[in-house]
Design an enzyme around this catalytic site. Structure first.
Site, PDB file in Angstrom:
ATOM      1  N   HIS A   1       0.836  -1.200   0.000  1.00 50.53           N
ATOM      2  CA  HIS A   1       0.000   0.000   0.000  1.00 50.53           C
ATOM      3  C   HIS A   1       0.878   1.261   0.000  1.00 50.53           C
ATOM      4  O   HIS A   1       0.617   2.219  -0.745  1.00 50.53           O
ATOM      5  CB  HIS A   1      -0.908  -0.027   1.231  1.00 50.53           C
ATOM      6  CG  HIS A   1      -1.819   1.138   1.363  1.00 50.53           C
ATOM      7  ND1 HIS A   1      -2.829   1.405   0.467  1.00 50.53           N
ATOM      8  CD2 HIS A   1      -1.888   2.103   2.311  1.00 50.53           C
ATOM      9  CE1 HIS A   1      -3.480   2.495   0.857  1.00 50.53           C
ATOM     10  NE2 HIS A   1      -2.929   2.939   1.966  1.00 50.53           N
TER      11      HIS A   1
ATOM     12  N   GLN B   1       3.959   1.560  -1.124  1.00 48.67           N
ATOM     13  CA  GLN B   1       4.614   1.691  -2.420  1.00 48.67           C
ATOM     14  C   GLN B   1       3.638   2.221  -3.469  1.00 48.67           C
ATOM     15  O   GLN B   1       4.010   3.009  -4.337  1.00 48.67           O
ATOM     16  CB  GLN B   1       5.193   0.341  -2.860  1.00 48.67           C
ATOM     17  CG  GLN B   1       6.307  -0.152  -1.958  1.00 48.67           C
ATOM     18  CD  GLN B   1       7.444   0.840  -1.849  1.00 48.67           C
ATOM     19  OE1 GLN B   1       8.055   1.217  -2.835  1.00 48.67           O
ATOM     20  NE2 GLN B   1       7.721   1.285  -0.640  1.00 48.67           N
ATOM     21  N   ASP B   2       2.387   1.805  -3.373  1.00 53.20           N
ATOM     22  CA  ASP B   2       1.351   2.299  -4.271  1.00 53.20           C
ATOM     23  C   ASP B   2       1.166   3.807  -4.090  1.00 53.20           C
ATOM     24  O   ASP B   2       1.110   4.562  -5.067  1.00 53.20           O
ATOM     25  CB  ASP B   2       0.038   1.556  -4.012  1.00 53.20           C
ATOM     26  CG  ASP B   2      -1.062   1.979  -4.960  1.00 53.20           C
ATOM     27  OD1 ASP B   2      -0.811   2.019  -6.179  1.00 53.20           O
ATOM     28  OD2 ASP B   2      -2.179   2.253  -4.477  1.00 53.20           O
ATOM     29  N   HIS B   3       1.115   4.255  -2.838  1.00 51.17           N
ATOM     30  CA  HIS B   3       1.007   5.692  -2.569  1.00 51.17           C
ATOM     31  C   HIS B   3       2.189   6.451  -3.159  1.00 51.17           C
ATOM     32  O   HIS B   3       2.022   7.497  -3.790  1.00 51.17           O
ATOM     33  CB  HIS B   3       0.967   5.949  -1.052  1.00 51.17           C
ATOM     34  CG  HIS B   3      -0.398   5.999  -0.482  1.00 51.17           C
ATOM     35  ND1 HIS B   3      -1.156   7.145  -0.460  1.00 51.17           N
ATOM     36  CD2 HIS B   3      -1.149   5.043   0.095  1.00 51.17           C
ATOM     37  CE1 HIS B   3      -2.313   6.887   0.108  1.00 51.17           C
ATOM     38  NE2 HIS B   3      -2.339   5.605   0.447  1.00 51.17           N
TER      39      HIS B   3
END
Length: 117
Positions: free
Chosen positions: A91, A93-95
């Site tokens: 999550h 890394q996605d941000h």
């Protein structure tokens, strides 16, 4: 006797929370910049651009902090330290990646904006 690895184990869960927070702050700054550009007039253009560039520098510093935190995790792994892995890190890394994409798009918008005067 086996040689002790003195490399500090990184608390991946805390790092993930820090990355989410830092990337979120950077994203907010980039969105503020985008909104400022949309509201620019011929009269306030120079002032808006100065503010936008200042906020972009602040956001870039936050992204740099994220990269430093990622590097700590990667260095631990490269030194043989098995890191706990949490969905929270995915999550985070996605941000970070979506914030970096927003940064790149905003830089392109600014480039185009500066060309059309």
């Amino acid at each position: 006797m086996a040689k002790e690895n003195k490399t500090k184990k990184v608390d991946v869960q805390n790092v993930a929370f820090e990355i989410v927070s830092l990337a979120g702050d950077a994203r907010s700054l980039y969105l503020e910049c985008l909104n400022s550009l949309k509201e620019t007039t011929a009269k306030n253009r120079a002032a808006v651009m100065k503010t936008v560039k200042s906020k972009m520098k602040e956001a870039e510093d936050l992204i740099t902090d994220c990269h430093i935190k990622q590097t700590d995790i990667l260095q631990g792994e490269s030194q043989g330290k098995k890191q706990d892995f949490f969905y929270l890190m995915v999550h985070a890394q996605d941000h970070l990646m979506t914030t970096i994409l927003l940064k790149e798009l905003l830089e392109s918008f600014i480039d185009l904006y500066e060309r059309v005067k």
